[in-house]
Design an enzyme around this catalytic site. Structure first.
Site, PDB file in Angstrom:
ATOM      1  N   ASP A  88      36.208  36.842  45.632  1.00 55.95           N
ATOM      2  CA  ASP A  88      35.323  36.839  46.854  1.00 55.95           C
ATOM      3  C   ASP A  88      33.848  37.476  46.504  1.00 55.95           C
ATOM      4  O   ASP A  88      33.746  38.087  45.658  1.00 55.95           O
ATOM      5  CB  ASP A  88      36.103  37.831  48.003  1.00 55.95           C
ATOM      6  CG  ASP A  88      36.062  39.235  47.661  1.00 55.95           C
ATOM      7  OD1 ASP A  88      36.657  39.606  46.489  1.00 55.95           O
ATOM      8  OD2 ASP A  88      35.788  40.093  48.512  1.00 55.95           O
ATOM      9  N   GLU A 153      38.274  41.996  47.615  1.00 55.86           N
ATOM     10  CA  GLU A 153      37.646  43.328  46.840  1.00 55.86           C
ATOM     11  C   GLU A 153      36.561  43.938  47.436  1.00 55.86           C
ATOM     12  O   GLU A 153      36.306  45.138  47.832  1.00 55.86           O
ATOM     13  CB  GLU A 153      37.307  43.061  45.357  1.00 55.86           C
ATOM     14  CG  GLU A 153      37.146  44.265  44.530  1.00 55.86           C
ATOM     15  CD  GLU A 153      35.538  44.758  44.368  1.00 55.86           C
ATOM     16  OE1 GLU A 153      35.395  46.051  44.302  1.00 55.86           O
ATOM     17  OE2 GLU A 153      34.726  44.203  44.869  1.00 55.86           O
TER      18      GLU A 153
END
Ligand code: BES
Ligand code: MN
Ligand code: MN
Length: 454
Positions: A88, A153
């Site tokens: 991400d 994250e």
């Protein structure tokens, strides 16, 4: 081993082309409108792991974004390395400051520019390619490998934490290898042994029940923006110490060895200030810049809004104002405890003339890894061989929330072998990743597998 290195060398161009594909997927984890891109990105990673030679690859659904898992366990009796990273990325705003569109990667001066280039897609890709290089040449790996690549994250990794708690057997390993940090300087092999934790809060101050004309009402009621600004200003004293009672209770003193190590890194305040375009540096009195950023807790307002923020002027007393405030934590400070102390202090600072709501958004523990661990020593040798220079040891001011969980729940050591640079604009416009470091990272990864298997 040499054939693996030669293979990596001769595939430099094709690796870059594949990385571009990865970077074209706008996998922004915080925005709901990108949830299909997130899924697509997880599938991309899964495909790459299969093609690299992993014998089992699975996408695990979570309450949030999917996790990609891969494994090859064909080296019985040898250690198991769990490779962690994130697919991400952060949002792209302010978009107008990008020289090229964030999801259309371009190469300039041997650097690849795109959102996620250095944080963390480029660094995740290094390990996928080093594994692949082994299979394409030797035909097998010298040890066992598992991958866990997550999509959350940048929003706190809370679902990965749940997954780890429920799947400790699946993720069982001897060490966790992570490339999501930075080199201390370009071309200088670096292992990071400490990360700061985080406590992220939001403070909302409400005054009158609606926006008011600032002439008709100015002077009669408290202005929530003024109050909020005053509260924020009071969170630090003139020496840069945080004023929250109890905040420093569990903070330990820096050892002489660490102080000396920091000194040996020859950090230049002058150069740093110049790079950031500031006339002088500022922070807690009595500590060097590296100490302040790596080993001391800090408090910063990340955003503040309320009232009129458009072009021109509007005369208004806003009904409410909000600030986002984060605290970077050091080992032994507990994010939940700090959140409570913060809330109590804010409530005490607020006058009766306003209502205050304090919310906790997310938190993470700080983490430290011992330098005498077998995996760290192997990583140090691997980087030294790849770079042709001696490895240095650094701490980092940023956070990777899951690192502490890996240590505690899997009882594994953690190796932070980051190949980024703090000057590569992570989280900001024109993010990029050095292609030289990308190549050195693939080699360091392959050399690490060999060193750690011996
Ligand atoms: N890779 C970074 C952390 C980092 C930054 C390490 C710079 C080394 C150098 C990570 O992706 C990150 O941005 N972490 C967030 C965590 C937060 C969103 C929970 C951070 O530190 O703000
Ligand atoms: Mn990252
Ligand atoms: Mn990040």
């Amino acid at each position: 081993m040499q054939e693996v290195i030669n293979y990596i060398q001769s595939n430099r161009e094709s690796y870059i082309e594949e990385l571009k594909e990865f970077l074209r997927i706008p996998s922004i984890s915080t925005l709901p409108e990108n949830s299909d891109d997130i899924k697509k990105c997880a599938e991309f990673v899964a495909d790459k792991l299969k093609n690299a030679g992993m014998s089992r690859v699975e996408i695990f659904k979570t309450e949030g974004h999917p996790l990609v898992y891969g494994e090859w366990l064909g080296a019985p009796g040898k250690p198991t390395v769990l490779i962690y990273g994130h697919y991400d990325v952060q949002p792209v705003d302010p978009i107008e400051l990008w020289e090229n569109p964030p999801f259309e990667p371009v190469i300039k001066d041997d650097k690849i520019f795109a959102r996620g280039a250095t944080d963390d897609k480029g660094q995740v890709f290094m390990h996928i390619k080093s594994v692949e290089a082994y299979f394409k040449t030797v035909g097998s790996l010298p040890l066992n490998i598992k991958f866990i690549i997550e999509g959350e994250e940048e929003i706190g990794s809370s679902n990965l934490e749940v997954f780890i708690n429920n799947n400790t057997d699946l993720l069982k390993c001897d060490t966790v290898l992570i490339s999501d940090t930075a080199l201390y300087a370009p071309g200088l092999p670096t292992l990071t042994y400490g990360l700061r934790g985080l406590c992220y809060m939001e403070v909302e101050v409400t005054g009158p029940n609606k926006d008011l004309h600032s002439g008709t009402f100015g002077g009669s009621v408290a202005n929530p923006i003024n109050i909020l600004a005053d509260i924020i200003a009071k969170l630090q004293d003139k020496n840069g110490k945080i004023t929250i009672p109890g905040f420093y209770d569990s903070v330990t003193k820096l050892s002489k060895m660490e102080r000396d190590n920091f000194k040996a890194l020859k950090f230049s305040d002058k150069k740093y200030a110049k790079e950031l375009g500031v006339a002088e540096l500022k922070g807690e009195k009595g500590f060097s810049t590296l100490e302040r950023v790596w080993a001391r807790p800090t408090l910063d307002c990340n955003g503040i809004f309320g009232g009129f923020t458009g072009k021109g002027a509007k005369t208004v007393i806003p009904s409410s104002a909000t600030a986002k405030i984060s605290m970077r934590l050091v080992p032994y400070q507990e994010p939940k405890k700090i959140a409570k102390l913060f809330e109590k202090h804010i409530k005490q600072l607020a006058p009766k003339s306003v209502k205050v709501v304090v919310r906790s958004l997310h938190g993470a523990n700080a983490s430290m890894t011992p330098l005498n661990d077998k995996a760290t020593i192997a990583a140090s040798k691997a980087m030294e061989k790849a770079f042709g220079k001696k490895t240095v040891y650094a701490r980092e001011g940023g956070s990777v929330p899951i690192v502490d969980v890996f240590g505690r729940k899997l009882k594994a050591s953690v190796v932070l072998m980051g190949l980024g640079l703090n000057s590569e604009n992570l989280h900001s416009p024109n993010e990029h990743f050095s292609l030289k470091h990308f190549q050195l990272g693939i080699k360091s990864s392959a050399l690490f597998f060999n060193e750690y298997s011996l």
